[in-house]
Scaffold this active site. Structure first.
Site, short mmCIF file in Angstrom:
data_model
loop_
_atom_site.label_atom_id
_atom_site.label_comp_id
_atom_site.label_asym_id
_atom_site.label_seq_id
_atom_site.Cartn_x
_atom_site.Cartn_y
_atom_site.Cartn_z
N ARG A 83 -21.55 40.94 107.75
CA ARG A 83 -21.83 39.89 108.71
C ARG A 83 -23.13 39.15 108.35
O ARG A 83 -24.12 39.75 108.02
CB ARG A 83 -21.98 40.51 110.08
CG ARG A 83 -22.49 39.53 111.06
CD ARG A 83 -22.51 40.12 112.42
NE ARG A 83 -23.33 39.27 113.23
CZ ARG A 83 -23.81 39.64 114.39
NH1 ARG A 83 -23.55 40.82 114.84
NH2 ARG A 83 -24.52 38.81 115.08
N ARG A 92 -18.72 35.01 112.45
CA ARG A 92 -19.05 36.32 111.93
C ARG A 92 -17.82 37.04 111.41
O ARG A 92 -16.72 36.84 111.94
CB ARG A 92 -19.80 37.20 112.93
CG ARG A 92 -19.08 37.56 114.19
CD ARG A 92 -19.27 36.59 115.35
NE ARG A 92 -20.61 36.05 115.52
CZ ARG A 92 -21.59 36.67 116.15
NH1 ARG A 92 -21.41 37.86 116.66
NH2 ARG A 92 -22.74 36.08 116.29
N ASP A 95 -18.14 41.53 114.66
CA ASP A 95 -19.21 41.70 115.64
C ASP A 95 -18.80 42.83 116.58
O ASP A 95 -17.67 42.83 117.07
CB ASP A 95 -19.36 40.38 116.41
CG ASP A 95 -20.41 40.43 117.49
OD1 ASP A 95 -21.42 41.12 117.31
OD2 ASP A 95 -20.21 39.77 118.52
N ASP A 97 -19.92 44.80 120.06
CA ASP A 97 -20.79 44.84 121.23
C ASP A 97 -20.43 46.04 122.10
O ASP A 97 -19.24 46.28 122.36
CB ASP A 97 -20.61 43.58 122.09
CG ASP A 97 -21.22 42.34 121.44
OD1 ASP A 97 -22.18 42.49 120.67
OD2 ASP A 97 -20.72 41.24 121.72
N1 LIG Z 1 -24.64 45.96 124.89
C1 LIG Z 1 -25.02 45.53 123.68
N2 LIG Z 1 -24.22 45.67 122.60
C2 LIG Z 1 -24.60 45.23 121.38
N3 LIG Z 1 -25.78 44.64 121.12
C3 LIG Z 1 -26.63 44.47 122.16
C4 LIG Z 1 -26.29 44.90 123.47
N4 LIG Z 1 -27.33 44.61 124.31
C5 LIG Z 1 -28.27 44.04 123.54
N5 LIG Z 1 -27.87 43.94 122.25
C6 LIG Z 1 -28.69 43.38 121.19
O1 LIG Z 1 -28.21 42.11 120.82
C7 LIG Z 1 -28.66 41.90 119.50
C8 LIG Z 1 -28.03 40.64 118.93
O2 LIG Z 1 -26.67 40.74 118.99
P1 LIG Z 1 -25.77 39.68 118.32
O3 LIG Z 1 -26.50 38.92 117.26
O4 LIG Z 1 -24.52 40.41 117.92
O5 LIG Z 1 -25.51 38.71 119.55
P2 LIG Z 1 -24.20 37.92 119.67
O6 LIG Z 1 -23.08 38.91 119.46
O7 LIG Z 1 -24.28 36.72 118.78
O8 LIG Z 1 -24.20 37.40 121.14
P3 LIG Z 1 -23.75 38.19 122.43
O9 LIG Z 1 -24.85 39.22 122.65
O10 LIG Z 1 -23.70 37.13 123.45
O11 LIG Z 1 -22.42 38.84 122.17
C9 LIG Z 1 -28.32 43.21 118.82
O12 LIG Z 1 -29.04 43.43 117.64
C10 LIG Z 1 -28.69 44.20 119.91
O13 LIG Z 1 -29.98 44.74 119.72
N1 LIG Z 2 -13.66 33.92 121.47
C1 LIG Z 2 -14.82 34.50 121.15
N2 LIG Z 2 -15.97 33.81 121.26
C2 LIG Z 2 -17.14 34.40 120.95
C3 LIG Z 2 -17.17 35.74 120.49
C4 LIG Z 2 -15.95 36.44 120.35
O1 LIG Z 2 -15.91 37.62 119.95
N3 LIG Z 2 -14.79 35.78 120.70
N4 LIG Z 2 -18.36 36.32 120.20
C5 LIG Z 2 -19.50 35.69 120.39
C6 LIG Z 2 -20.77 36.38 120.16
O2 LIG Z 2 -20.72 37.70 120.46
C7 LIG Z 2 -19.55 34.28 120.81
N5 LIG Z 2 -18.28 33.72 121.10
#
Ligand SMILES: Nc1ncnc2c1ncn2[C@@H]1O[C@H](COP(=O)(O)OP(=O)(O)OP(=O)(O)O)[C@@H](O)[C@H]1O
Ligand SMILES: Nc1nc2c(c(=O)[nH]1)N=C(CO)CN2
Length: 172
Positions: A83, A92, A95, A97
């Protein structure tokens, strides 16, 4: 043993293969047992919208990891699958979460659980409710099945669930 839910998304290259590899890496981890996973959904991009459609899934797992150990594992898998963090909410390969971890509410600098944006994301709620329709938000106590109805737009079934092993080894 701890119960956790993870959302996985990919919108670059062979999206299905990235999801398969990520689930395979979770499965191979000694401290993790993948219990259930959703169907695969194709979803319109949310946030930064000028990018390709995603494939999204949710997996349920049992784990001996603490939340931070699980986050580290997720970040390792993201890095391993190449990524690149160029644009916030941007494209990406994969990803991961953390959505939920037991019924915990936690807020640290690098980890917030439940994931703060999960209740407004159809690409999270639709697959989450598919695998467990009883789940309740640990702080608001709202059932996810009650809020999913308004969030189905832009979320389309892409490949029905037919087993975790079948998914990991499926030749697309
Ligand atoms: N519940 C969680 N799961 C994963 N990462 C988290 C969580 N809460 C906070 N983070 C933090 O978010 C940071 C950035 O995540 P990332 O760059 O994947 O954000 P994103 O996926 O673009 O946006 P979003 O957080 O909206 O999904 C990670 O390095 C992590 O430290
Ligand atoms: N449909 C969709 N949109 C996104 C997604 C994703 O997994 N699916 N992840 C994001 C950042 O975590 C931002 N936007």
């Amino acid at each position: 043993m701890n119960l956790a839910y993870i959302s996985l998304g990919s919108n670059i290259g062979n999206r299905l293969e990235f999801l398969q590899e990520a689930v395979g890496l979770l499965k191979e981890t000694k401290q993790i047992e993948v219990k259930r996973m959703s169907s695969v959904y194709e979803t319109d991009p949310v946030g930064y919208v000028d990018q390709a459609a995603f494939l999204n899934i949710v997996v349920e797992l049992e784990t001996l990891y603490t939340p931070h150990e699980l986050l580290k594992k997720c970040n390792e898998i993201e890095d391993l699958l190449g990524r690149k963090r160029l644009v916030r909410w941007g494209p990406r390969t994969v990803d991961l979460d953390i959505l939920l971890y037991n019924e915990e509410n936690m807020k640290t600098e690098d980890l917030i659980i439940p994931h703060p944006r999960m209740t407004e994301r159809g690409f999270v709620l639709v697959p989450l409710v598919e695998i467990n329709s009883e789940l309740v938000h640990p702080s608001t106590k709202q059932a996810f099945s009650n809020i999913v109805h308004d969030q189905k737009e832009g979320v389309h079934l892409w490949k029905s669930f037919d087993g975790v092993d079948a998914f990991v080894h499926f030749e697309g």
